[in-house]
Scaffold this motif. Structure first.
Motif, PDB file in Angstrom:
ATOM      1  N   ASP A  76      -3.517   1.863   6.362  1.00 38.80           N
ATOM      2  CA  ASP A  76      -2.505   1.155   7.145  1.00 38.80           C
ATOM      3  C   ASP A  76      -1.461   2.169   7.584  1.00 38.80           C
ATOM      4  O   ASP A  76      -1.370   3.268   7.028  1.00 38.80           O
ATOM      5  CB  ASP A  76      -1.862   0.034   6.328  1.00 38.80           C
ATOM      6  N   TYR A  77      -0.701   1.799   8.574  1.00 39.99           N
ATOM      7  CA  TYR A  77       0.222   2.756   9.171  1.00 39.99           C
ATOM      8  C   TYR A  77       1.673   2.573   8.760  1.00 39.99           C
ATOM      9  O   TYR A  77       2.476   3.505   8.832  1.00 39.99           O
ATOM     10  CB  TYR A  77       0.150   2.660  10.702  1.00 39.99           C
ATOM     11  N   ALA A  78       2.054   1.375   8.315  1.00 42.18           N
ATOM     12  CA  ALA A  78       3.465   1.005   8.274  1.00 42.18           C
ATOM     13  C   ALA A  78       4.312   1.923   7.398  1.00 42.18           C
ATOM     14  O   ALA A  78       5.378   2.390   7.811  1.00 42.18           O
ATOM     15  CB  ALA A  78       3.607  -0.443   7.809  1.00 42.18           C
ATOM     16  N   ASP A  79       3.859   2.207   6.178  1.00 42.62           N
ATOM     17  CA  ASP A  79       4.696   2.971   5.249  1.00 42.62           C
ATOM     18  C   ASP A  79       4.876   4.415   5.696  1.00 42.62           C
ATOM     19  O   ASP A  79       5.930   5.013   5.479  1.00 42.62           O
ATOM     20  CB  ASP A  79       4.074   2.927   3.858  1.00 42.62           C
ATOM     21  N   ALA A  80       3.850   4.986   6.307  1.00 41.71           N
ATOM     22  CA  ALA A  80       3.910   6.400   6.677  1.00 41.71           C
ATOM     23  C   ALA A  80       4.757   6.651   7.924  1.00 41.71           C
ATOM     24  O   ALA A  80       5.167   7.786   8.159  1.00 41.71           O
ATOM     25  CB  ALA A  80       2.505   6.942   6.905  1.00 41.71           C
ATOM     26  N   LEU A  81       5.006   5.632   8.735  1.00 38.76           N
ATOM     27  CA  LEU A  81       5.759   5.857   9.977  1.00 38.76           C
ATOM     28  C   LEU A  81       7.140   6.426   9.687  1.00 38.76           C
ATOM     29  O   LEU A  81       7.559   7.414  10.290  1.00 38.76           O
ATOM     30  CB  LEU A  81       5.874   4.550  10.769  1.00 38.76           C
TER      31      LEU A  81
END
Length: 489
Positions: free
Chosen positions: A54-59
């Motif tokens: 998933d992308y959310a935390d790394a953004l």
């Protein structure tokens, strides 16, 4: 840490050499390790770890990692891939920051990460918005600028993360329809004087933007957006790197994994991260690349995700170049039987001509016949089919072939310019006042989709006159050596 404009340099950063570099591995985890390996020398103060699914935390983690001089590495929820283990062992980070809660990266995985660092710190919240806030709180006591993107999609935040990293400031996330409460609170704490809102109203609504203004009275709030994710990406690059950039990173706009790890690496190379398509670079990104003329081109991910052309070849455009006389085989968008437009240049001082040739190498269409330097756009193959171009030149030349639909549209009821040009017209029939101040041919023709053709003007030298103007859709071809204007009544 208080952020100021401009990135902080770290001794452990290793910029890439000039030229084209592809950073890739067999999967997203190996790619993240490859990006880190080429960007950071051991030991590092910090490494940030995020889920690869998933992308959310790394953004939000990308700019924070860049500020600490470390990478973003991707792991599985319940395990650390071998390639990432090897990279962590090489880096010897003092602290590993784990982004997101246990549903993203399990406690067992976090415990395993502890064998590679002095300490492991989890940065998380009740949702993606709170996690981004937790990352910001850990990294910044205040910030002069904040980048704000939708948490419901990844595209705008990928390019925005590299921009935030370049500026040394945080990136926060919001719900599209309204400013998220935790984000509002963090904005009030950071007290930025400027906020960049990334993406159009479909990504971050005007209501959410109004919420930012309400939370930060007196702050400058600017929306950076384009017609799509690729144009938004290009807009971010032009705005933040207003004086150009020595390097450009390119990542696919269709998935997030490769670009997540690319954010800290882009900062190391003072580069924007521009989104592109697998086989070609959308026009907005190509325009930025042409303007910046970067010494370094960095492609994130393997060839199955992003080809070399995705970083260099403009979508819908076939480009050719050379010096002196030549015969080149060409391709045209939409196929060989369709008309096309060609933008040609020549820097010589003598005769310059370009003829279309059919499959038997016989002349089909004269595109240009002039003396000296030249730049112009012409319509060709409206009644023929060229497979090749025969070029006579004494200097360097370029040819860029596009579909006729790529020609500029006549905005409103007027247009003006200089030299050979092709335009699109879609309005109703009328009359038009035309002018030309050149000394050679002034020819204006209108071509319809059904093959009909109207010769509107055919004069030599300066010209002023009113002519009938056909209803659209029409492709308008202008042959001129001076300034010209069109005023449709």
């Amino acid at each position: 840490m208080t952020a100021t404009a401009g990135a902080v340099a770290h001794a452990d950063e290793t910029p890439l050499p000039n030229g084209t570099t592809r950073l890739a591995g067999a999967d997203r985890y190996e790619t993240s390790a490859a990006v880190s390996r080429r960007s950071f020398a051991a030991p590092v103060t910090a490494a940030f770890v995020a889920t690869g699914t998933d992308y959310a935390d790394a953004l939000a983690g990308g700019p924070a990692a860049a500020r600490r001089g470390g990478p973003v590495l991707l792991v599985r929820k319940d395990g650390v891939p071998k390639s990432v283990q090897t990279e962590l062992a090489r880096l010897r980070p003092t602290t590993i920051y784990v982004l997101g809660g246990t549903s993203a990266i399990s406690s067992a995985t976090a415990q395993k990460l502890g064998s590679y660092a002095t300490s492991v710190v989890r940065l998380s919240g009740s949702d993606r918005y709170a996690t981004a806030t937790a990352v910001s709180r850990r990294g910044w006591s205040s910030a002069s600028t904040v980048f704000l993107a939708s948490g419901a999609g990844f595209a705008d935040a990928l390019s925005g993360g590299a921009a935030a990293a370049h500026e040394g400031v945080p990136l926060l996330l919001t719900q599209p329809s309204r400013l998220t409460g935790t984000t509002r609170t963090e904005l009030a704490r950071l007290k930025p004087s400027r906020v960049y809102v990334l993406g159009g109203t479909g990504a971050v609504s005007d209501a959410a933007l109004s919420g930012v203004r309400s939370a930060l009275p007196g702050a400058s709030v600017t929306r950076l957006s384009g017609a799509d994710r690729y144009a938004t990406s290009a807009k971010i690059a032009r705005t933040v790197w207003s004086d150009g950039a020595p390097a450009m990173f390119f990542a696919t706009g269709l998935s997030f994994a490769d670009a997540l790890s690319g954010t800290p690496a882009a900062k190391v190379n003072d580069a924007p991260l521009v989104l592109t398509k697998q086989a070609c670079l959308p026009s907005a990104g190509y325009s930025v690349r042409s303007t910046f003329a970067p010494g370094k081109t960095v492609i994130l991910g393997g060839t199955g995700v992003l080809s070399n052309n995705g970083a260099t070849q403009e979508c819908g455009t076939m480009r050719y170049s050379g010096t002196g006389d030549d015969v080149i085989t060409i391709s045209k968008p939409g196929g060989a039987t369709n008309p096309a437009i060609a933008t040609l240049t020549h820097d010589g001082s003598e005769y310059f001509s370009v003829w279309g040739l059919d499959s038997k190498m016989e002349d089909t269409d004269l595109l240009v016949s002039t003396v000296g330097p030249y730049r112009g756009t012409v319509l060709f193959d409206d009644y023929s089919e060229s497979k090749s171009l025969q070029i006579q030149a004494d200097g360097a030349w370029t040819v860029a072939i596009r579909a006729t639909s790529a020609a500029p549209k006549i905005s409103g009821k007027s247009a003006s310019g200089h030299g050979d040009t092709v335009l699109n017209w879609s309005g109703s029939a009328s009359t038009a006042r035309l002018t030309h101040d050149g000394s050679s041919n002034f020819i204006v023709e209108a071509y319809g989709r059904s093959g009909d053709w109207d010769l509107l003007v055919n004069e030599i030298g300066s010209y002023q006159g009113t002519v009938r103007w056909p209803a659209g859709p029409r492709v308008i071809s202008i042959e001129a050596d001076g300034n010209w204007s069109i005023a449709i009544k």
